[in-house]
Design a protein around this motif. Structure first.
Motif, PDB file in Angstrom:
ATOM      1  N   ALA A 299       0.899  -1.514  -0.269  1.00 28.13           N
ATOM      2  CA  ALA A 299       0.576  -0.075   0.344  1.00 28.13           C
ATOM      3  C   ALA A 299       1.183   1.335   0.087  1.00 28.13           C
ATOM      4  CB  ALA A 299      -0.630   0.310   1.211  1.00 28.13           C
ATOM      5  N   ARG A 300       1.973   1.187   1.013  1.00 26.10           N
ATOM      6  CA  ARG A 300       3.086   2.264   0.620  1.00 26.10           C
ATOM      7  C   ARG A 300       3.399   3.286  -0.830  1.00 26.10           C
ATOM      8  NH1 ARG A 300       8.329   3.595   1.717  1.00 26.10           N
ATOM      9  NH2 ARG A 300       8.764   1.088   1.274  1.00 26.10           N
ATOM     10  N   ARG A 301       4.053   1.549  -1.240  1.00 30.72           N
ATOM     11  CA  ARG A 301       4.373   1.560  -2.257  1.00 30.72           C
ATOM     12  C   ARG A 301       3.224   2.570  -3.332  1.00 30.72           C
ATOM     13  NH1 ARG A 301       9.703  -0.139  -2.688  1.00 30.72           N
ATOM     14  NH2 ARG A 301      10.266  -1.813  -1.175  1.00 30.72           N
ATOM     15  N   LEU A 302       2.494   1.600  -3.752  1.00 29.43           N
ATOM     16  CA  LEU A 302       1.757   2.394  -4.239  1.00 29.43           C
ATOM     17  C   LEU A 302       1.008   3.967  -4.255  1.00 29.43           C
ATOM     18  CD1 LEU A 302      -1.343  -0.728  -4.784  1.00 29.43           C
ATOM     19  CD2 LEU A 302      -0.397   0.248  -6.899  1.00 29.43           C
ATOM     20  N   ALA A 303       0.489   4.158  -3.033  1.00 24.94           N
ATOM     21  CA  ALA A 303       0.126   5.248  -2.484  1.00 24.94           C
ATOM     22  C   ALA A 303       1.570   6.537  -2.759  1.00 24.94           C
ATOM     23  CB  ALA A 303       0.558   5.526  -0.798  1.00 24.94           C
ATOM     24  N   MET A 304       2.674   6.003  -2.484  1.00 25.04           N
ATOM     25  CA  MET A 304       4.177   7.176  -3.436  1.00 25.04           C
ATOM     26  C   MET A 304       3.170   7.243  -4.823  1.00 25.04           C
ATOM     27  SD  MET A 304       6.433   5.723  -0.944  1.00 25.04           S
ATOM     28  CE  MET A 304       8.512   6.553  -1.582  1.00 25.04           C
ATOM     29  N   MET A 305       3.458   5.624  -5.748  1.00 22.66           N
ATOM     30  CA  MET A 305       3.809   6.237  -6.828  1.00 22.66           C
ATOM     31  C   MET A 305       2.350   6.719  -7.841  1.00 22.66           C
ATOM     32  SD  MET A 305       5.739   2.437  -6.975  1.00 22.66           S
ATOM     33  CE  MET A 305       6.656   2.639  -8.440  1.00 22.66           C
ATOM     34  N   ASN A 306       1.677   6.617  -6.890  1.00 21.10           N
ATOM     35  CA  ASN A 306       0.130   7.164  -7.422  1.00 21.10           C
ATOM     36  C   ASN A 306      -0.472   8.287  -6.693  1.00 21.10           C
ATOM     37  OD1 ASN A 306      -0.458   4.773  -9.402  1.00 21.10           O
ATOM     38  ND2 ASN A 306       0.480   4.100  -7.434  1.00 21.10           N
ATOM     39  N   GLN A 307       0.192   9.146  -6.457  1.00 27.02           N
ATOM     40  CA  GLN A 307      -0.708  10.347  -5.916  1.00 27.02           C
ATOM     41  C   GLN A 307      -1.498  11.470  -6.527  1.00 27.02           C
ATOM     42  OE1 GLN A 307       3.514  12.826  -4.823  1.00 27.02           O
ATOM     43  NE2 GLN A 307       4.469  11.004  -4.943  1.00 27.02           N
ATOM     44  N   SER A 308      -1.756  11.274  -7.658  1.00 32.37           N
ATOM     45  CA  SER A 308      -3.201  11.889  -7.828  1.00 32.37           C
ATOM     46  C   SER A 308      -4.121  11.088  -8.015  1.00 32.37           C
ATOM     47  CB  SER A 308      -2.241  12.592  -8.873  1.00 32.37           C
ATOM     48  OG  SER A 308      -2.387  11.237 -10.377  1.00 32.37           O
ATOM     49  N   LEU A 309      -3.769   9.653  -7.323  1.00 36.99           N
ATOM     50  CA  LEU A 309      -5.363   9.231  -7.939  1.00 36.99           C
ATOM     51  C   LEU A 309      -6.018   9.110  -6.249  1.00 36.99           C
ATOM     52  CD1 LEU A 309      -4.064   5.554  -8.874  1.00 36.99           C
ATOM     53  CD2 LEU A 309      -5.002   7.890 -10.372  1.00 36.99           C
ATOM     54  N   ASP A 310      -7.866   9.355  -6.108  1.00 37.52           N
ATOM     55  CA  ASP A 310      -8.080   9.492  -4.988  1.00 37.52           C
ATOM     56  C   ASP A 310      -8.388   8.449  -4.658  1.00 37.52           C
ATOM     57  OD1 ASP A 310      -9.562  11.961  -6.140  1.00 37.52           O
ATOM     58  OD2 ASP A 310     -10.646  11.039  -7.225  1.00 37.52           O
ATOM     59  N   ASN A 311      -7.883   7.381  -5.154  1.00 41.14           N
ATOM     60  CA  ASN A 311      -7.834   5.994  -4.243  1.00 41.14           C
ATOM     61  C   ASN A 311      -6.087   5.430  -5.172  1.00 41.14           C
ATOM     62  OD1 ASN A 311      -7.149   3.393  -2.765  1.00 41.14           O
ATOM     63  ND2 ASN A 311      -9.315   2.562  -3.447  1.00 41.14           N
ATOM     64  N   PRO A 312      -4.885   5.104  -3.802  1.00 43.38           N
ATOM     65  CA  PRO A 312      -3.781   4.803  -4.376  1.00 43.38           C
ATOM     66  C   PRO A 312      -3.731   3.531  -4.804  1.00 43.38           C
ATOM     67  CG  PRO A 312      -3.442   6.909  -2.406  1.00 43.38           C
ATOM     68  CD  PRO A 312      -4.956   6.364  -2.650  1.00 43.38           C
ATOM     69  N   LEU A 313      -4.404   2.704  -4.102  1.00 41.17           N
ATOM     70  CA  LEU A 313      -4.658   1.165  -3.593  1.00 41.17           C
ATOM     71  C   LEU A 313      -4.897   0.824  -5.053  1.00 41.17           C
ATOM     72  CD1 LEU A 313      -6.148   0.413  -0.342  1.00 41.17           C
ATOM     73  CD2 LEU A 313      -3.625   0.708  -1.333  1.00 41.17           C
ATOM     74  N   GLU A 314      -5.388   1.669  -6.320  1.00 36.09           N
ATOM     75  CA  GLU A 314      -5.939   1.565  -7.318  1.00 36.09           C
ATOM     76  C   GLU A 314      -5.359   1.413  -8.476  1.00 36.09           C
ATOM     77  OE1 GLU A 314      -9.776   3.596  -8.192  1.00 36.09           O
ATOM     78  OE2 GLU A 314     -10.751   2.535  -6.659  1.00 36.09           O
ATOM     79  N   GLY A 315      -3.494   2.435  -8.041  1.00 36.50           N
ATOM     80  CA  GLY A 315      -3.074   2.107  -9.016  1.00 36.50           C
ATOM     81  C   GLY A 315      -2.466   0.939  -9.426  1.00 36.50           C
ATOM     82  N   ASP A 316      -2.309   0.988 -11.184  1.00 36.93           N
ATOM     83  CA  ASP A 316      -1.431  -1.227 -11.102  1.00 36.93           C
ATOM     84  C   ASP A 316      -0.456  -1.031 -10.704  1.00 36.93           C
ATOM     85  OD1 ASP A 316      -0.340   0.700 -13.305  1.00 36.93           O
ATOM     86  OD2 ASP A 316      -0.568  -0.557 -14.959  1.00 36.93           O
ATOM     87  N   GLY A 317       0.500  -2.440 -11.224  1.00 36.12           N
ATOM     88  CA  GLY A 317       1.318  -2.996 -11.117  1.00 36.12           C
ATOM     89  C   GLY A 317       1.869  -4.434 -11.017  1.00 36.12           C
ATOM     90  N   ILE A 318       2.725  -4.872 -10.673  1.00 37.59           N
ATOM     91  CA  ILE A 318       3.321  -6.490 -10.719  1.00 37.59           C
ATOM     92  C   ILE A 318       3.596  -6.410  -9.124  1.00 37.59           C
ATOM     93  CG2 ILE A 318       4.698  -8.351 -11.321  1.00 37.59           C
ATOM     94  CD1 ILE A 318       4.529  -6.793 -14.090  1.00 37.59           C
ATOM     95  N   VAL A 319       3.070  -8.120  -8.519  1.00 39.72           N
ATOM     96  CA  VAL A 319       3.675  -8.257  -7.480  1.00 39.72           C
ATOM     97  C   VAL A 319       4.144  -9.597  -6.875  1.00 39.72           C
ATOM     98  CG1 VAL A 319       3.111  -8.517  -5.054  1.00 39.72           C
ATOM     99  CG2 VAL A 319       1.953  -6.441  -6.192  1.00 39.72           C
ATOM    100  N   LEU A 320       4.970  -9.976  -7.237  1.00 35.64           N
ATOM    101  CA  LEU A 320       5.591 -11.145  -6.309  1.00 35.64           C
ATOM    102  C   LEU A 320       6.174 -11.460  -4.666  1.00 35.64           C
ATOM    103  CD1 LEU A 320       8.938 -11.326  -9.127  1.00 35.64           C
ATOM    104  CD2 LEU A 320       6.004 -11.826  -9.879  1.00 35.64           C
ATOM    105  N   ILE A 321       5.080 -12.363  -4.516  1.00 34.64           N
ATOM    106  CA  ILE A 321       5.572 -12.876  -2.750  1.00 34.64           C
ATOM    107  C   ILE A 321       5.546 -14.761  -3.305  1.00 34.64           C
ATOM    108  CG2 ILE A 321       4.218 -13.141  -1.134  1.00 34.64           C
ATOM    109  CD1 ILE A 321       2.442 -11.258  -2.199  1.00 34.64           C
TER     110      ILE A 321
END
Length: 455
Positions: A299-321
């Motif tokens: 969530a922190r990384r999405l928030a930093m990289m999608n600062q203009s989105l109303d909900n930064p959690l809706e940013g896109d990306g690739i996560v490997l776990i």
């Protein structure tokens, strides 16, 4: 942005392996799960993806940046060279005017190669696709101050080691590109998370009302007072959007947990409320800390990289776990994939697991079983019970094999009408197995029925 597919040639134990990742026409979710025995190669696949994606991160940062290389130990035994090929689809609206490698589906491909020392290399790295894709994102950052960046992160098994600092000795910046810091080589960086959270919260408190002040007003005047209501409204309006995203993500994954915050007294620490009780984060169980750190970091990384989105959690990306079920209670394992998809709806996840609960409780998930360097796709796992998954997917008995063998023999005695033999074996098992054992309870009914029939 998402990975369409990737191919490994002579990497690890894989000679020639191509994998298509979800979403596909058949599997509509954004989750791919890899299962297999220890040593089957699950971590090798995730590391190969992380190696390939590290070049995109490096070239978004700087035009000629270099990512991670394959090591000689990564080359399959007996092979002279290894190659990872990856295809990434990027169809974001901002790219409409940008010439793609393939105009039909916006597919960008690149390859990372490594030859053995002293051998003549017959394959080479090809980085044209990753450079073109990175150029697009750098252009967007230059021309649009509200541009977003895709999250790219790898969380290895070692993420379970958490460090919660008491003091901040080094001042860090938290710009948009800093969302890529240690994203592919370290996993959860809790120290950086703590520093980021504290900085954002300090800024939030400067422009609004702190939790401490609101608590003091509540204690003195009560929550029905006009002053408390006014300050509470002011605090809600001044909430930091990035912190709100992190708090909401953690609340979604951890029912009963709320109000993550930094407290300064009696000493600097991170606190959270659990079922109404305030705890120091270091007091949480290993599973709770692992979940909070993982979800909080995404969530922190999405928030930093999608600062203009109303909900930064809706940013896109690739996560490997890797080993996504690590330290988690079965109840959390069951809902893990669903919550990942709902909380981070535009992120693509590639997971490995040893838990049957993880893969049987999510719909439209693409599941692969790895076995001896081969890949097999599994269909229709949704709704299966854990025992079925253990037997059909993970090739593991649902109970101790010796006990199962004797239970099977007990059933055979009953089916053959061998009452004396069945009663003797039942008596032996009753001494060894716990009271209320389901299979023994069934056998007791069958023995009684056989006795009545004989009488």
């Amino acid at each position: 942005m998402e990975i369409n597919s990737f191919k490994l040639t002579d990497v690890g134990r894989f000679t020639d392996l191509t994998i298509r990742l979800a979403p596909t026409a058949k599997y509509l979710s954004n989750v791919t799960v890899l299962v297999g025995n220890n040593g089957a190669g699950k971590t090798t696949l995730l590391k190969a993806l992380a190696t390939s994606l590290s070049w995109l991160v490096a070239r978004i940062r700087t035009e000629k940046g270099n990512g991670s290389y394959l090591a000689e130990v990564d080359i399959r035994n007996g092979a002279s060279a290894a190659l990872i090929l990856i295809g990434v689809v990027d169809d974001s609206p901002a790219r409409s005017s940008f010439p793609a490698a393939d105009p039909e589906n916006d597919l960008f491909t690149w390859g990372i190669a490594r030859g053995r020392q002293g051998r003549k290399a017959h394959i080479h790295s090809s980085l044209g696709g990753v450079s073109r894709l990175a150029d697009h994102y750098r252009d967007q950052l230059t021309t649009d101050d509200k541009a977003s960046l895709p999250l790219i992160a790898y969380y290895p098994v070692e993420r379970s080691v958490l460090e919660i600092p008491l003091k901040i000795r080094t001042k860090h910046t938290f710009d948009q590109l800093d969302g890529y810091d240690n994203a592919l080589n370290r996993g959860v960086d809790f120290r950086r998370f703590f520093e980021w959270f504290r900085e954002r919260e300090d800024s939030e408190n400067e422009t609004g009302v702190s939790d401490t002040a609101l608590a003091e007003i509540s204690e003195k005047f009560g929550k029905n007072s006009d002053i408390w209501k006014t300050l509470s409204t002011l605090k809600a309006s001044s909430r930091d959007r990035q912190l709100t995203a992190v708090r909401s993500a953690i609340a979604a994954f951890m029912p009963g947990f709320s109000n993550l915050r930094v407290q300064r007294k009696p000493r600097l620490h991170m606190a959270i409320d659990k079922d109404g009780v305030t705890l120091n984060v270091s007091q949480l169980s290993q599973g709770e800390k692992s979940m909070m750190a993982l979800v909080g970091d995404i969530a922190r990384r999405l928030a930093m990289m999608n600062q203009s989105l109303d909900n930064p959690l809706e940013g896109d990306g690739i996560v490997l776990i890797d080993e996504v079920d690590l330290h988690l209670h079965p109840k959390w394992q069951r809902s893990l994939i669903r919550q990942l998809s709902e909380t981070f709806p535009n992120c693509q996840f590639v997971l490995t697991t040893h838990s049957p609960l993880v893969i049987s409780d999510a719909k439209d998930v693409l599941c692969y079983e790895l076995n001896d360097g081969e890949l097999r796709e599994h269909n229709g796992l949704y709704g299966l019970d854990a025992n079925q998954v253990l037997l059909e997917v993970m090739d593991t008995d649902v109970r101790n094999s010796e006990v199962q063998k004797r239970l099977n023999q007990l059933v055979k005695h009953l089916q053959d009408g061998q009452l004396d033999e069945a009663k003797a074996l039942f008596a032996e098992l009753s001494l060894e197995l716990p009271e209320g054992h389901l299979e023994l309870a069934k056998a007791a009914l069958l023995i009684r029925k056989l006795e009545l029939r004989r009488a």
